[in-house]
Design an enzyme around this catalytic site. Structure first.
Site, PDB file in Angstrom:
ATOM      1  N   TYR A 138       0.843  -1.205   0.000  1.00 22.12           N
ATOM      2  CA  TYR A 138       0.000   0.000   0.000  1.00 22.12           C
ATOM      3  C   TYR A 138       0.883   1.262   0.000  1.00 22.12           C
ATOM      4  O   TYR A 138       0.841   2.061  -0.922  1.00 22.12           O
ATOM      5  CB  TYR A 138      -0.880   0.039   1.257  1.00 22.12           C
ATOM      6  N   GLU A 254      -7.832  -5.212   9.147  1.00 20.91           N
ATOM      7  CA  GLU A 254      -6.447  -5.202   9.646  1.00 20.91           C
ATOM      8  C   GLU A 254      -6.405  -4.571  11.046  1.00 20.91           C
ATOM      9  O   GLU A 254      -5.662  -5.009  11.916  1.00 20.91           O
ATOM     10  CB  GLU A 254      -5.566  -4.406   8.671  1.00 20.91           C
TER      11      GLU A 254
HETATM   12  C1  LIG Z   1       6.919  -1.620  11.120  1.00 18.90           C
HETATM   13  C2  LIG Z   1       6.081  -1.087  10.009  1.00 18.90           C
HETATM   14  C3  LIG Z   1       5.477  -1.972   9.146  1.00 18.90           C
HETATM   15  C4  LIG Z   1       4.721  -1.493   8.066  1.00 18.90           C
HETATM   16  N1  LIG Z   1       4.190  -2.405   7.191  1.00 18.90           N
HETATM   17  C5  LIG Z   1       3.566  -1.951   6.071  1.00 18.90           C
HETATM   18  C6  LIG Z   1       3.129  -2.879   5.073  1.00 18.90           C
HETATM   19  O1  LIG Z   1       3.293  -4.086   5.216  1.00 18.90           O
HETATM   20  N2  LIG Z   1       2.554  -2.386   3.979  1.00 18.90           N
HETATM   21  C7  LIG Z   1       2.336  -1.057   3.768  1.00 18.90           C
HETATM   22  O2  LIG Z   1       1.774  -0.691   2.754  1.00 18.90           O
HETATM   23  N3  LIG Z   1       2.740  -0.137   4.705  1.00 18.90           N
HETATM   24  C8  LIG Z   1       3.344  -0.569   5.837  1.00 18.90           C
HETATM   25  N4  LIG Z   1       3.787   0.326   6.791  1.00 18.90           N
HETATM   26  C9  LIG Z   1       3.631   1.759   6.515  1.00 18.90           C
HETATM   27  C10 LIG Z   1       2.625   2.469   7.406  1.00 18.90           C
HETATM   28  O3  LIG Z   1       1.309   2.150   7.022  1.00 18.90           O
HETATM   29  C11 LIG Z   1       2.925   3.967   7.264  1.00 18.90           C
HETATM   30  O4  LIG Z   1       4.201   4.189   7.834  1.00 18.90           O
HETATM   31  C12 LIG Z   1       1.904   4.820   7.962  1.00 18.90           C
HETATM   32  O5  LIG Z   1       0.680   4.741   7.277  1.00 18.90           O
HETATM   33  C13 LIG Z   1       2.355   6.305   8.052  1.00 18.90           C
HETATM   34  O6  LIG Z   1       2.736   6.780   6.816  1.00 18.90           O
HETATM   35  P1  LIG Z   1       4.144   7.524   6.625  1.00 18.90           P
HETATM   36  O7  LIG Z   1       5.210   6.662   7.187  1.00 18.90           O
HETATM   37  O8  LIG Z   1       4.237   7.893   5.189  1.00 18.90           O
HETATM   38  O9  LIG Z   1       4.069   8.824   7.528  1.00 18.90           O
HETATM   39  P2  LIG Z   1       3.347  10.186   7.160  1.00 18.90           P
HETATM   40  O10 LIG Z   1       2.017   9.882   6.550  1.00 18.90           O
HETATM   41  O11 LIG Z   1       4.282  11.033   6.396  1.00 18.90           O
HETATM   42  O12 LIG Z   1       3.106  10.801   8.594  1.00 18.90           O
HETATM   43  C14 LIG Z   1       4.123  11.514   9.312  1.00 18.90           C
HETATM   44  C15 LIG Z   1       3.499  12.080  10.585  1.00 18.90           C
HETATM   45  O13 LIG Z   1       2.463  13.022  10.250  1.00 18.90           O
HETATM   46  C16 LIG Z   1       1.242  12.651  10.879  1.00 18.90           C
HETATM   47  N5  LIG Z   1       0.113  12.953   9.987  1.00 18.90           N
HETATM   48  C17 LIG Z   1       0.040  12.697   8.659  1.00 18.90           C
HETATM   49  N6  LIG Z   1      -1.163  13.070   8.175  1.00 18.90           N
HETATM   50  C18 LIG Z   1      -1.863  13.553   9.219  1.00 18.90           C
HETATM   51  C19 LIG Z   1      -3.186  14.083   9.358  1.00 18.90           C
HETATM   52  N7  LIG Z   1      -4.014  14.194   8.320  1.00 18.90           N
HETATM   53  N8  LIG Z   1      -3.587  14.477  10.594  1.00 18.90           N
HETATM   54  C20 LIG Z   1      -2.757  14.372  11.679  1.00 18.90           C
HETATM   55  N9  LIG Z   1      -1.497  13.888  11.583  1.00 18.90           N
HETATM   56  C21 LIG Z   1      -1.051  13.468  10.387  1.00 18.90           C
HETATM   57  C22 LIG Z   1       1.336  11.150  11.107  1.00 18.90           C
HETATM   58  O14 LIG Z   1       0.494  10.737  12.168  1.00 18.90           O
HETATM   59  C23 LIG Z   1       2.824  11.004  11.441  1.00 18.90           C
HETATM   60  O15 LIG Z   1       3.040  11.289  12.792  1.00 18.90           O
HETATM   61  C24 LIG Z   1       4.529  -0.099   7.889  1.00 18.90           C
HETATM   62  C25 LIG Z   1       5.119   0.795   8.781  1.00 18.90           C
HETATM   63  C26 LIG Z   1       5.897   0.304   9.824  1.00 18.90           C
HETATM   64  C27 LIG Z   1       6.537   1.293  10.739  1.00 18.90           C
END
Ligand SMILES: Cc1cc2nc3c(=O)[nH]c(=O)nc-3n(C[C@H](O)[C@H](O)[C@H](O)COP(=O)(O)OP(=O)(O)OC[C@H]3O[C@@H](n4cnc5c(N)ncnc54)[C@H](O)[C@@H]3O)c2cc1C
Length: 405
Positions: A138, A254
């Site tokens: 995703y 999930e």
């Molecule tokens: C151990 C681990 C396993 C994972 N496994 C998978 C997987 O198997 N497949 C997959 O597709 N993804 C996976 N992920 C990804 C995970 O879904 C994303 O890291 C998560 O959705 C956050 O996205 P980002 O890292 O791009 O952070 P960002 O979206 O850039 O967020 C950065 C910060 O801004 C805050 N923020 C962003 N938007 C808003 C908003 N609208 N309002 C308030 N705060 C906000 C967030 O809360 C966060 O603190 C995994 C992540 C980890 C750490």
């Protein structure tokens, strides 16, 4: 007070418990069939390998218990709410591993709901017997919380799609056979409307998996690059442009992982045992122990509350009335609770461990003391409030459900 012994509902009230025989059958199976070596791995919070997960899944499959949450017509158990929860509770108490979730808990229900007969026939049996592993493609750089901004493209070329782009944080991509992945099939209109869900074999030419090192030294997550990956249109799930609906259906499930709560109860019990054995930190005053016990009891009360929330969410899921806000509330609460409980363990370990967190982590495969493993789990659990959608995102989902918008 241990959370194992505090249930007051009919689930565990021995005298009039209609599930007593079922519970005994589960316990007997877990004790007999799960290898001691595997239980030791689970008990000490070490990494369970694919071979170990699959071995356990095969045993469950042979017993007819491969998919506690699936309906019978697809090879599931057809169990009721209490039976589903009891399965998770008894296997957690017996230190059996949880079931690998990407197939059974995530894409399996999507295939049942949105898939064609050919897709059901092709994919579901291999999820059930544990022979095929899935991962989730995703997230992308720049499309995590704002998932609908994803850019990986799939362009039609005859009866194939040609995929180009990059996924990130893909858990288990290094060992999965299949990836369910969101791609952009159109840039017209609302960005959600141009998203489709594709099922992609990981050995397709053009796919490259690169590991991402994490603070806990385990290999969980990866970058996945897709360069001119050709995929038959038959691998499209649901309609072209209908991927957002599938993705939300999947995310609701999930975030409602039935195994989470009993595993938290087990962890709290382990932390309580550690506290009673070691006291608070090296040389800490006795008063500190009381403070830690109080924090632990509050966390255990939280586990009991989470259990009630989980039961009502599973019931709604079975009735087809599950609201996204309930799954999100559960995910938010349990991920924060898991960090609280393991934080108590770190305080028991003492400041010398906290000050040298990374140094105290044992690398993959190295024998480790229980305390080191708890420190390891502390580091691993930092990701709990990020993976599956951050806590802030869960709060947004809950607020939208309550206030609209
Ligand atoms: C151990 C681990 C396993 C994972 N496994 C998978 C997987 O198997 N497949 C997959 O597709 N993804 C996976 N992920 C990804 C995970 O879904 C994303 O890291 C998560 O959705 C956050 O996205 P980002 O890292 O791009 O952070 P960002 O979206 O850039 O967020 C950065 C910060 O801004 C805050 N923020 C962003 N938007 C808003 C908003 N609208 N309002 C308030 N705060 C906000 C967030 O809360 C966060 O603190 C995994 C992540 C980890 C750490």
């Amino acid at each position: 007070m241990t959370s194992q012994n505090t249930h007051t509902t009919p689930l565990t009230a021995a005298s009039a418990d209609p599930y007593a025989a079922f519970r005994a059958e589960l316990r007997d199976f877990a004790e007999r069939e799960c290898p001691e070596a595997l239980k030791a791995v689970v008990r000490s919070n070490q990494k369970v390998t694919r071979t170990e997960y699959s071995g356990w899944q095969k045993k469950l499959h042979a017993r007819g218990w491969a998919a506690p949450n699936w309906p019978k017509e697809y090879g599931g158990t057809g169990w009721d709410l209490q039976q589903r929860y009891l399965f998770e509770e008894v296997t957690a108490e017996a230190d059996c591993p949880p079931q690998y979730h990407h197939g059974l808990g995530h894409i399996g229900p999507v295939i049942m709901h949105f898939g064609t007969d050919a897709q059901k026939e092709r994919y579901l049996p291999r999820i059930l017997d544990g022979s095929e592993w899935w991962c989730q493609g995703y997230s992308e750089p720049g499309a995590g919380s704002d998932l609908a901004s994803l850019k990986t493209s799939a362009v039609r070329d005859g009866d194939h799609y040609v995929i180009n782009g990059q996924k990130i944080w893909t858990s288990h991509a290094q060992e999965a056979d299949m990836m369910y992945t969101l791609v952009r099939t159109s840039s017209e209109g609302r960005k959600q409307a141009g998203i489709s869900l594709l099922l992609v074999p990981m050995n397709t030419p053009g796919i490259e998996v690169r590991p991402i090192p994490t603070i806990d030294h385990w290999h969980h997550v990866n970058e996945v690059f897709l360069n001119d990956v050709r995929m038959p249109c038959a691998n499209l799930m649901g309609e072209e442009g209908g991927g957002w609906k599938c993705a939300k259906f999947l995310l609701d499930r999930e975030r409602l992982s039935p195994a989470t709560v009993p595993r938290l109860a087990r962890l709290a019990d382990q932390v309580e045992a550690l506290l009673r054995e070691r006291g608070a930190g090296a040389g800490a005053a006795r008063a500190s122990q009381h403070v830690l016990l109080e924090r632990l009891y509050l966390a255990q009360a939280g586990v009991m509350g989470a259990r009630e929330m989980l039961l009502s969410a599973i019931q709604e899921e079975m009735q087809g009335t599950l609201a996204s806000s309930k799954s999100s509330a559960l995910k938010l609460f349990c991920s924060e609770l898991s960090q609280q409980i393991i934080g108590i363990a770190l305080d028991i370990a003492g400041p010398q461990y906290a000050a040298r967190l990374v140094d105290t982590v044992a690398p993959d495969g190295e024998d480790a003391t229980p305390l080191r493993q708890l420190v390891h789990t502390y580091l691993f659990y930092r990701s709990r409030t990020i993976a599956g959608g951050t806590s802030e995102v869960q709060k947004n989902v809950i607020a939208r459900d309550i206030f609209g918008g």
